[in-house]
Write a protein that holds these residues in place. Structure first.
Motif, PDB file in Angstrom:
ATOM      1  N   UNK A 125      -0.366  -3.900  24.000  1.00 24.67           N
ATOM      2  CA  UNK A 125      -0.720  -4.720  22.722  1.00 24.67           C
ATOM      3  C   UNK A 125      -0.360  -6.066  22.793  1.00 24.67           C
ATOM      4  N   UNK A 126      -0.823  -6.770  22.016  1.00 23.01           N
ATOM      5  CA  UNK A 126      -0.469  -8.267  22.056  1.00 23.01           C
ATOM      6  C   UNK A 126      -0.241  -8.966  20.537  1.00 23.01           C
ATOM      7  N   UNK A 127       0.282 -10.079  20.484  1.00 27.55           N
ATOM      8  CA  UNK A 127       0.280 -10.880  19.200  1.00 27.55           C
ATOM      9  C   UNK A 127       0.732 -10.196  18.225  1.00 27.55           C
ATOM     10  N   UNK A 128       0.248 -10.024  17.135  1.00 33.13           N
ATOM     11  CA  UNK A 128       0.716  -9.595  15.710  1.00 33.13           C
ATOM     12  C   UNK A 128       1.190  -7.975  15.675  1.00 33.13           C
ATOM     13  N   UNK A 129       0.696  -7.322  16.920  1.00 31.41           N
ATOM     14  CA  UNK A 129       1.283  -5.982  17.072  1.00 31.41           C
ATOM     15  C   UNK A 129       2.872  -5.746  16.974  1.00 31.41           C
ATOM     16  N   UNK A 130       3.468  -6.676  17.600  1.00 29.40           N
ATOM     17  CA  UNK A 130       4.839  -6.644  17.940  1.00 29.40           C
ATOM     18  C   UNK A 130       5.617  -6.513  16.460  1.00 29.40           C
ATOM     19  N   UNK A 131       5.305  -7.363  15.465  1.00 32.54           N
ATOM     20  CA  UNK A 131       5.956  -7.491  14.353  1.00 32.54           C
ATOM     21  C   UNK A 131       5.470  -6.286  13.389  1.00 32.54           C
ATOM     22  N   UNK A 132       4.365  -6.141  13.593  1.00 32.86           N
ATOM     23  CA  UNK A 132       3.569  -4.743  13.095  1.00 32.86           C
ATOM     24  C   UNK A 132       4.547  -3.404  13.468  1.00 32.86           C
ATOM     25  N   UNK A 133       4.883  -3.405  14.684  1.00 32.72           N
ATOM     26  CA  UNK A 133       5.398  -2.378  15.110  1.00 32.72           C
ATOM     27  C   UNK A 133       6.878  -2.164  14.574  1.00 32.72           C
ATOM     28  N   UNK A 173       1.716 -12.548  26.059  1.00 35.60           N
ATOM     29  CA  UNK A 173       2.591 -11.355  25.974  1.00 35.60           C
ATOM     30  C   UNK A 173       3.504 -11.420  24.952  1.00 35.60           C
ATOM     31  N   UNK A 174       3.476 -12.591  23.700  1.00 33.46           N
ATOM     32  CA  UNK A 174       4.224 -12.536  22.723  1.00 33.46           C
ATOM     33  C   UNK A 174       3.736 -13.522  21.716  1.00 33.46           C
ATOM     34  N   UNK A 175       4.259 -13.393  20.473  1.00 32.97           N
ATOM     35  CA  UNK A 175       3.695 -14.129  19.279  1.00 32.97           C
ATOM     36  C   UNK A 175       4.786 -14.889  18.897  1.00 32.97           C
ATOM     37  N   UNK A 176       5.314 -15.906  19.088  1.00 30.40           N
ATOM     38  CA  UNK A 176       6.184 -16.591  18.542  1.00 30.40           C
ATOM     39  C   UNK A 176       6.565 -16.965  17.076  1.00 30.40           C
ATOM     40  N   UNK A 177       5.374 -17.017  16.517  1.00 26.24           N
ATOM     41  CA  UNK A 177       5.245 -17.399  14.930  1.00 26.24           C
ATOM     42  C   UNK A 177       5.716 -15.912  14.472  1.00 26.24           C
ATOM     43  N   UNK A 178       5.194 -14.774  14.968  1.00 27.88           N
ATOM     44  CA  UNK A 178       5.359 -13.457  14.140  1.00 27.88           C
ATOM     45  C   UNK A 178       6.969 -13.126  14.497  1.00 27.88           C
ATOM     46  N   UNK A 179       7.598 -13.656  15.434  1.00 26.41           N
ATOM     47  CA  UNK A 179       8.969 -13.157  15.933  1.00 26.41           C
ATOM     48  C   UNK A 179       9.922 -13.118  14.690  1.00 26.41           C
TER      49      UNK A 179
END
Length: 534
Positions: free
Chosen positions: A43-51, A479-485
């Motif tokens: 997964x990438x980007x917005x997925x991490x905050x969604x998880x 591999x990351x999305x700093x805005x969504x972090x």
């Protein structure tokens, strides 16, 4: 009829019988060949905050619980897409860490959109071979390839498929008079709108289909508008009721809330002009010569670059959009006047139908994004181009079908003329799929190593893993999305299902294993590392 003519008719029937399934088979095979290298990407980007949010929902007792998934809007942009995050939530629970199934789901949804585009063209009387040529070309355009690889936006694909299927069924209602078909039409429209609010105006497309005597051939005589009106009324009443219900649930948000207050006449005018600029620039120029959009911009997402980025940096993009957009309006108006003078009303009606869908789609996206982002944002996002591209391709197929009435020889020439465009887009897409793979490879290795240790029961709740602060910053940007972090705690541990979260710790002192920011692809025993330091 002579034996020769009978034989010819039989052969034409046989070719017709096998054409459609063969076309679908070739389309699916080619899509798989193109995107297969990306199917194992993480997964990438917005997925991490969604998880993180999904785990928050699952661990929060009481009401509203899962209903928060229907109202998730972390930036408080005023979006209303209750089914979008529900799809992602269900995928997370169903597929767990087998993310390949999310990739396959998006690929199949994209393929389904191509199939439905082909059938919609057929229902509208567009030449079937031309429809196949332009749908095939659309499927491999570089300017929207990331709608397939960035699987987070599968809800957009599903919404598009819902509307295409709804229009097909409505046309069949017009041909058969079977009022029962209006029920699934309304259901599909509502499903699409609840998946993505940018489709809110699309149900009105049935007004074109119903009242234009030219759009749908062989329609049943004597149909009254009341069934269509009742369907539209039911769709919008239920949609509004769902929106009111979402207000009662409450929103899970953190952001400043700009969409509700950021719309004005200037932005509306610029958004209208942006539709025609984008049609000329991306829909025609970039798709014909993708070099105009190169190099693509690879950061925490991948975006179109080239001339758009140059104009934006020079501070002239707004002026370019106004001038080009105005020229686009004049061009479409002139084309409509010319076709009307040439007594081609059916062609005018077909183009007007697709232009209505294109305008309401891209106008809505641009206007909403102008309240939160600079003008360039809508143009450079791959995910915002696949629907306008589809409609431009259908307009081209409709115009050639109606104006040329091409025979087999002319169709072959059209296909041959478009072949260099297809090839250049295909290989450029394959190049950027490889670039995506390269950027995501360290994260893929890291997540795979964690899964392996868990499967061996080496990493567990008795011997937990600590992911060092800063790991996300040392990996490639994709591999990351700093805005969504800002909307979460931790990093990649939320990718794993709830029953595996005990195998992670946020306290270095309680960890048995550690992933260090200097080498994210290696899992080390913490004790061994400490002995080395001593």
């Amino acid at each position: 009829m002579s034996p020769a003519k009978l034989g010819g008719a039989f052969m034409n029937h046989q070719r017709s019988k096998f054409f459609t399934p063969l076309f679908f088979l070739v389309l699916l095979a080619a899509l798989f060949i193109l995107y297969q290298p990306a199917l194992e990407n993480p997964p990438r980007s917005d997925y991490w905050s969604a998880y993180f949010f999904f785990h928050w929902v699952d661990s929060t007792p009481g009401e509203p619980g899962i209903l928060h998934v229907l109202t998730y809007d972390p930036w408080d942009h005023g979006t209303f897409r209750p089914l979008s995050f529900l799809v992602l939530y269900l995928q997370h629970h169903l597929f767990k860490t087998a993310f390949i199934w999310s990739h396959l789901s998006s690929l199949l949804a994209y393929f389904a959109a191509g199939v439905l585009l082909f059938y919609l063209g057929g229902e509208l009387g567009i030449d079937r071979t031309l429809g196949a040529i332009f749908v095939f070309l659309w499927a491999f355009l570089f300017s929207h390839f990331d709608i397939v690889t960035w699987t987070f936006h599968i809800y957009s694909l599903l919404a598009f498929c819902s509307f295409l299927a709804g229009f097909i069924l409505f046309i069949r209602y017009l041909k058969s008079g079977a009022a029962a078909l209006l029920v699934p039409v309304g259901f599909l429209f509502l499903l699409g709108m609840l998946s993505y609010e940018i489709f809110a105006a699309w149900p009105l497309g049935v007004v074109f289909l119903f009242f234009s005597s030219r759009l749908v051939r062989n329609r049943k005589d004597g149909l009254r508008p009341w069934g269509t009106a009742a369907t539209l009324a039911a769709v919008y009443v239920l949609y509004f009721a769902a929106w009111l219900a979402s207000l009662e649930i409450g929103r899970f948000d953190v952001g400043p809330g700009s969409l509700r207050t950021g719309i004005n006449l200037e932005k509306m005018g610029l958004s209208a002009l942006a539709v025609f600029f984008n049609t000329l620039y991306t829909g025609i120029a970039v798709n014909a010569a993708p070099v105009f959009a190169l190099p693509a911009l690879v950061r925490d997402n991948i975006n179109l670059g080239g001339l758009l980025a140059d104009w934006h940096r020079a501070g002239v993009l707004n002026r370019v959009v106004v001038i080009s957009g105005t020229a686009g309006i004049l061009l479409f108006a002139t084309a409509g006047w010319f076709l009307t003078r040439k007594r081609k009303p059916r062609c005018v009606h077909l183009l007007a139908f697709f232009l209505f869908l294109l305008f309401t789609n891209f106008f809505t996206i641009t206007l909403a994004r102008l309240t939160t982002n600079p003008l360039i944002y809508t143009f450079i996002q791959f995910r915002y181009q696949y629907i306008p591209n589809a409609l431009v391709m259908m307009m081209a197929a409709a115009a050639l079908s109606e104006l040329l009435r091409p025979r087999r020889r002319e169709k072959i020439l059209i296909g041959a003329a478009l072949l260099p465009v297809l090839i250049s887009n295909f290989f450029l897409t394959r190049t950027y799929v490889s670039i995506l793979n390269q950027h995501l490879r360290p994260l893929k290795i890291m997540l795979g190593n964690i899964r392996e240790k868990m499967d061996e029961d080496a990493v567990n709740n008795r011997a937990p893993l600590y992911i060092e602060d800063g790991v996300a910053e040392t990996l490639p940007d994709l591999c990351w999305n700093r805005d969504m972090a800002r909307f979460m705690r931790g990093t990649y541990q939320w990718f794993f299902p709830r029953e595996k979260l005990g195998a992670f710790t946020f306290n270095r002192e309680t960890a048995a294993w550690i992933i260090r920011k200097e080498d994210p692809t290696t899992i080390e025993r913490r004790a061994a590392r400490e002995r080395t330091n001593r």
